[in-house]
Design a protein around this motif. Structure first.
Motif, PDB file in Angstrom:
ATOM      1  N   CYS A  91      68.668  51.458 -13.972  1.00  0.00           N
ATOM      2  CA  CYS A  91      68.049  50.202 -13.542  1.00  0.00           C
ATOM      3  C   CYS A  91      66.560  50.261 -13.865  1.00  0.00           C
ATOM      4  O   CYS A  91      65.828  51.077 -13.295  1.00  0.00           O
ATOM      5  CB  CYS A  91      68.263  49.981 -12.048  1.00  0.00           C
ATOM      6  SG  CYS A  91      67.382  48.538 -11.413  1.00  0.00           S
ATOM      7  N   VAL A  92      66.100  49.384 -14.750  1.00  0.00           N
ATOM      8  CA  VAL A  92      64.699  49.435 -15.170  1.00  0.00           C
ATOM      9  C   VAL A  92      63.752  49.028 -14.041  1.00  0.00           C
ATOM     10  O   VAL A  92      62.608  49.489 -13.994  1.00  0.00           O
ATOM     11  CB  VAL A  92      64.454  48.559 -16.415  1.00  0.00           C
ATOM     12  CG1 VAL A  92      65.223  49.093 -17.606  1.00  0.00           C
ATOM     13  CG2 VAL A  92      64.800  47.101 -16.157  1.00  0.00           C
ATOM     14  N   LEU A  93      64.218  48.176 -13.130  1.00  0.00           N
ATOM     15  CA  LEU A  93      63.359  47.817 -12.003  1.00  0.00           C
ATOM     16  C   LEU A  93      63.141  49.017 -11.085  1.00  0.00           C
ATOM     17  O   LEU A  93      62.074  49.177 -10.494  1.00  0.00           O
ATOM     18  CB  LEU A  93      63.959  46.644 -11.224  1.00  0.00           C
ATOM     19  CG  LEU A  93      63.906  45.282 -11.929  1.00  0.00           C
ATOM     20  CD1 LEU A  93      64.619  44.225 -11.102  1.00  0.00           C
ATOM     21  CD2 LEU A  93      62.464  44.864 -12.188  1.00  0.00           C
ATOM     22  N   MET A  94      64.171  49.870 -10.982  1.00  0.00           N
ATOM     23  CA  MET A  94      63.997  51.113 -10.224  1.00  0.00           C
ATOM     24  C   MET A  94      62.999  52.026 -10.925  1.00  0.00           C
ATOM     25  O   MET A  94      62.126  52.625 -10.282  1.00  0.00           O
ATOM     26  CB  MET A  94      65.339  51.830 -10.061  1.00  0.00           C
ATOM     27  CG  MET A  94      66.302  51.152  -9.118  1.00  0.00           C
ATOM     28  SD  MET A  94      67.803  52.148  -8.881  1.00  0.00           S
ATOM     29  CE  MET A  94      68.744  51.056  -7.803  1.00  0.00           C
ATOM     30  N   MET A  95      63.128  52.137 -12.251  1.00  0.00           N
ATOM     31  CA  MET A  95      62.220  52.996 -13.005  1.00  0.00           C
ATOM     32  C   MET A  95      60.784  52.482 -12.914  1.00  0.00           C
ATOM     33  O   MET A  95      59.835  53.260 -12.776  1.00  0.00           O
ATOM     34  CB  MET A  95      62.662  53.076 -14.473  1.00  0.00           C
ATOM     35  CG  MET A  95      64.034  53.699 -14.664  1.00  0.00           C
ATOM     36  SD  MET A  95      64.157  55.328 -13.888  1.00  0.00           S
ATOM     37  CE  MET A  95      65.912  55.634 -13.991  1.00  0.00           C
ATOM     38  N   ALA A  96      60.619  51.163 -12.978  1.00  0.00           N
ATOM     39  CA  ALA A  96      59.283  50.577 -12.860  1.00  0.00           C
ATOM     40  C   ALA A  96      58.694  50.867 -11.485  1.00  0.00           C
ATOM     41  O   ALA A  96      57.496  51.162 -11.354  1.00  0.00           O
ATOM     42  CB  ALA A  96      59.353  49.072 -13.101  1.00  0.00           C
ATOM     43  N   SER A  97      59.527  50.792 -10.457  1.00  0.00           N
ATOM     44  CA  SER A  97      59.077  51.086  -9.098  1.00  0.00           C
ATOM     45  C   SER A  97      58.628  52.538  -8.970  1.00  0.00           C
ATOM     46  O   SER A  97      57.576  52.832  -8.387  1.00  0.00           O
ATOM     47  CB  SER A  97      60.212  50.793  -8.107  1.00  0.00           C
ATOM     48  OG  SER A  97      59.888  51.244  -6.809  1.00  0.00           O
ATOM     49  N   ILE A  98      59.421  53.450  -9.536  1.00  0.00           N
ATOM     50  CA  ILE A  98      59.103  54.878  -9.442  1.00  0.00           C
ATOM     51  C   ILE A  98      57.844  55.215 -10.234  1.00  0.00           C
ATOM     52  O   ILE A  98      56.921  55.858  -9.728  1.00  0.00           O
ATOM     53  CB  ILE A  98      60.294  55.717  -9.939  1.00  0.00           C
ATOM     54  CG1 ILE A  98      61.461  55.601  -8.951  1.00  0.00           C
ATOM     55  CG2 ILE A  98      59.893  57.179 -10.134  1.00  0.00           C
ATOM     56  CD1 ILE A  98      62.765  56.156  -9.479  1.00  0.00           C
ATOM     57  N   ALA A 145      65.225  63.638  -7.828  1.00  0.00           N
ATOM     58  CA  ALA A 145      64.076  63.400  -6.954  1.00  0.00           C
ATOM     59  C   ALA A 145      62.912  62.842  -7.769  1.00  0.00           C
ATOM     60  O   ALA A 145      62.688  63.238  -8.921  1.00  0.00           O
ATOM     61  CB  ALA A 145      63.664  64.690  -6.257  1.00  0.00           C
ATOM     62  N   VAL A 146      62.185  61.906  -7.172  1.00  0.00           N
ATOM     63  CA  VAL A 146      61.136  61.177  -7.885  1.00  0.00           C
ATOM     64  C   VAL A 146      60.130  62.120  -8.551  1.00  0.00           C
ATOM     65  O   VAL A 146      59.775  61.937  -9.724  1.00  0.00           O
ATOM     66  CB  VAL A 146      60.416  60.208  -6.918  1.00  0.00           C
ATOM     67  CG1 VAL A 146      59.104  59.724  -7.511  1.00  0.00           C
ATOM     68  CG2 VAL A 146      61.316  59.020  -6.593  1.00  0.00           C
ATOM     69  N   GLY A 147      59.665  63.131  -7.839  1.00  0.00           N
ATOM     70  CA  GLY A 147      58.684  64.055  -8.414  1.00  0.00           C
ATOM     71  C   GLY A 147      59.228  64.787  -9.622  1.00  0.00           C
ATOM     72  O   GLY A 147      58.529  64.954 -10.639  1.00  0.00           O
ATOM     73  N   VAL A 148      60.483  65.217  -9.544  1.00  0.00           N
ATOM     74  CA  VAL A 148      61.123  65.915 -10.665  1.00  0.00           C
ATOM     75  C   VAL A 148      61.305  64.962 -11.842  1.00  0.00           C
ATOM     76  O   VAL A 148      61.060  65.319 -13.000  1.00  0.00           O
ATOM     77  CB  VAL A 148      62.480  66.501 -10.225  1.00  0.00           C
ATOM     78  CG1 VAL A 148      63.223  67.099 -11.420  1.00  0.00           C
ATOM     79  CG2 VAL A 148      62.280  67.545  -9.135  1.00  0.00           C
ATOM     80  N   PHE A 149      61.721  63.732 -11.551  1.00  0.00           N
ATOM     81  CA  PHE A 149      61.920  62.747 -12.614  1.00  0.00           C
ATOM     82  C   PHE A 149      60.621  62.506 -13.385  1.00  0.00           C
ATOM     83  O   PHE A 149      60.626  62.428 -14.622  1.00  0.00           O
ATOM     84  CB  PHE A 149      62.432  61.432 -12.028  1.00  0.00           C
ATOM     85  CG  PHE A 149      62.454  60.303 -13.011  1.00  0.00           C
ATOM     86  CD1 PHE A 149      63.374  60.284 -14.047  1.00  0.00           C
ATOM     87  CD2 PHE A 149      61.540  59.261 -12.916  1.00  0.00           C
ATOM     88  CE1 PHE A 149      63.387  59.244 -14.974  1.00  0.00           C
ATOM     89  CE2 PHE A 149      61.551  58.217 -13.830  1.00  0.00           C
ATOM     90  CZ  PHE A 149      62.479  58.213 -14.860  1.00  0.00           C
ATOM     91  N   HIS A 180      64.581  58.626  -5.198  1.00  0.00           N
ATOM     92  CA  HIS A 180      65.295  59.233  -6.324  1.00  0.00           C
ATOM     93  C   HIS A 180      65.363  58.262  -7.500  1.00  0.00           C
ATOM     94  O   HIS A 180      65.480  57.050  -7.303  1.00  0.00           O
ATOM     95  CB  HIS A 180      66.732  59.605  -5.934  1.00  0.00           C
ATOM     96  CG  HIS A 180      66.822  60.669  -4.892  1.00  0.00           C
ATOM     97  ND1 HIS A 180      66.762  60.394  -3.540  1.00  0.00           N
ATOM     98  CD2 HIS A 180      66.956  62.023  -5.005  1.00  0.00           C
ATOM     99  CE1 HIS A 180      66.868  61.524  -2.864  1.00  0.00           C
ATOM    100  NE2 HIS A 180      66.983  62.524  -3.719  1.00  0.00           N
ATOM    101  N   ALA A 181      65.302  58.816  -8.701  1.00  0.00           N
ATOM    102  CA  ALA A 181      65.679  58.068  -9.894  1.00  0.00           C
ATOM    103  C   ALA A 181      67.197  58.142 -10.003  1.00  0.00           C
ATOM    104  O   ALA A 181      67.800  59.162  -9.662  1.00  0.00           O
ATOM    105  CB  ALA A 181      65.031  58.674 -11.130  1.00  0.00           C
ATOM    106  N   MET A 182      67.807  57.050 -10.462  1.00  0.00           N
ATOM    107  CA  MET A 182      69.264  56.976 -10.493  1.00  0.00           C
ATOM    108  C   MET A 182      69.752  56.629 -11.891  1.00  0.00           C
ATOM    109  O   MET A 182      69.245  55.701 -12.521  1.00  0.00           O
ATOM    110  CB  MET A 182      69.756  55.918  -9.499  1.00  0.00           C
ATOM    111  CG  MET A 182      69.278  56.146  -8.085  1.00  0.00           C
ATOM    112  SD  MET A 182      69.884  54.880  -6.944  1.00  0.00           S
ATOM    113  CE  MET A 182      68.860  55.222  -5.509  1.00  0.00           C
ATOM    114  N   PHE A 183      70.748  57.380 -12.352  1.00  0.00           N
ATOM    115  CA  PHE A 183      71.394  57.110 -13.630  1.00  0.00           C
ATOM    116  C   PHE A 183      72.888  56.967 -13.381  1.00  0.00           C
ATOM    117  O   PHE A 183      73.498  57.801 -12.711  1.00  0.00           O
ATOM    118  CB  PHE A 183      71.132  58.241 -14.626  1.00  0.00           C
ATOM    119  CG  PHE A 183      69.695  58.383 -15.026  1.00  0.00           C
ATOM    120  CD1 PHE A 183      69.188  57.685 -16.111  1.00  0.00           C
ATOM    121  CD2 PHE A 183      68.844  59.202 -14.307  1.00  0.00           C
ATOM    122  CE1 PHE A 183      67.858  57.807 -16.476  1.00  0.00           C
ATOM    123  CE2 PHE A 183      67.508  59.335 -14.663  1.00  0.00           C
ATOM    124  CZ  PHE A 183      67.015  58.630 -15.755  1.00  0.00           C
TER     125      PHE A 183
END
Length: 224
Positions: free
Chosen positions: A80-87, A109-113, A48-51
């Motif tokens: 978290c930009v490290l999370m976004m970079a990972s996704i 969910a990652v696909g939706v994000f 998941h992407a998290m905000f």
């Protein structure tokens, strides 16, 4: 997720205002507190992407020897930009995350994000701005670690986390060591030196600043 809840989230995360209400069915708002056995560790593949809607999450690195250093904190209205970079890079997460206070987190969910990123310019702009801000902050942290002595880094931490009205800081020597990425013994020795100089006083789990001007002098000494 009901419309009033969506409106509340958008007030905090306005870059999501262009997301159609029908697409919010793919998002979930969760409440987590520090007692919840929930921690994201380095090496995870994120689902998941998290905000952050409210609260605080500490992002940190842990060495092979078990030593920690805090990279930054993610608070309400941030990600978290490290999370976004990972996704976005489809790679493992390169840090660890720990909940510090009761928090509300928006999960997508990652696909939706990825679809939201493709079709929503405000969201893309927000993510890119977060990258710039965090890269600058982490670069400054690395410069301090590489080029500034520990007494400067300790003085800077104490100075920026207190003020003329709030002179007491509730923190242990171990927690300070984690914040600054060093050994507890180093912090204890340096705090004792500061105490002997009349800069601060120590009690169990507390540090009280007596002379903020002296801290500022230490900081300025290494900025010139």
């Amino acid at each position: 997720m009901n419309p009033s809840e969506i409106d509340r989230i958008i007030a905090i995360l306005p870059f999501l205002s262009t997301i159609p209400h029908r697409d919010w069915q793919h998002a979930e708002l969760v409440s987590i507190d520090p007692s919840t056995p929930h921690r994201i560790q380095e090496g995870h593949m994120l689902q998941h992407a998290m905000f952050m809607v409210k609260g605080s999450v500490r992002i940190h690195k842990i060495s092979e020897q078990g030593r920690e250093i805090t990279l930054y904190r993610v608070q309400g209205g941030q990600s978290c930009v490290l999370m976004m970079a990972s996704i976005l890079g489809e790679s493992e997460y390169e840090a660890s995350a720990s909940i510090e206070v009761e928090s509300e987190i928006l999960l997508i969910a990652v696909g939706v994000f990825r679809e939201w990123m493709d079709h929503n310019k405000p969201l893309r702009q927000f993510i890119y701005q977060q990258f710039v801000q965090r890269i600058t902050a982490v670069t400054n942290l690395l410069e301090d670690i590489a080029f500034k002595p520990m007494n400067y880094r300790l003085a800077h931490f104490l100075y920026t986390n207190t003020n003329d009205d709030l002179t007491a800081l509730k923190i242990t020597h171990e927690q300070l060591a984690v914040e600054l990425g060093t050994a507890r013994e180093v912090i204890s020795r340096m705090l004792k030196d500061f105490q002997n100089q009349g800069i601060l006083s120590l009690s169990r789990g507390n540090i009280r600043i007596i002379d903020r001007f002296a801290l500022e002098e230490i900081i300025q000494q290494y900025r010139s």
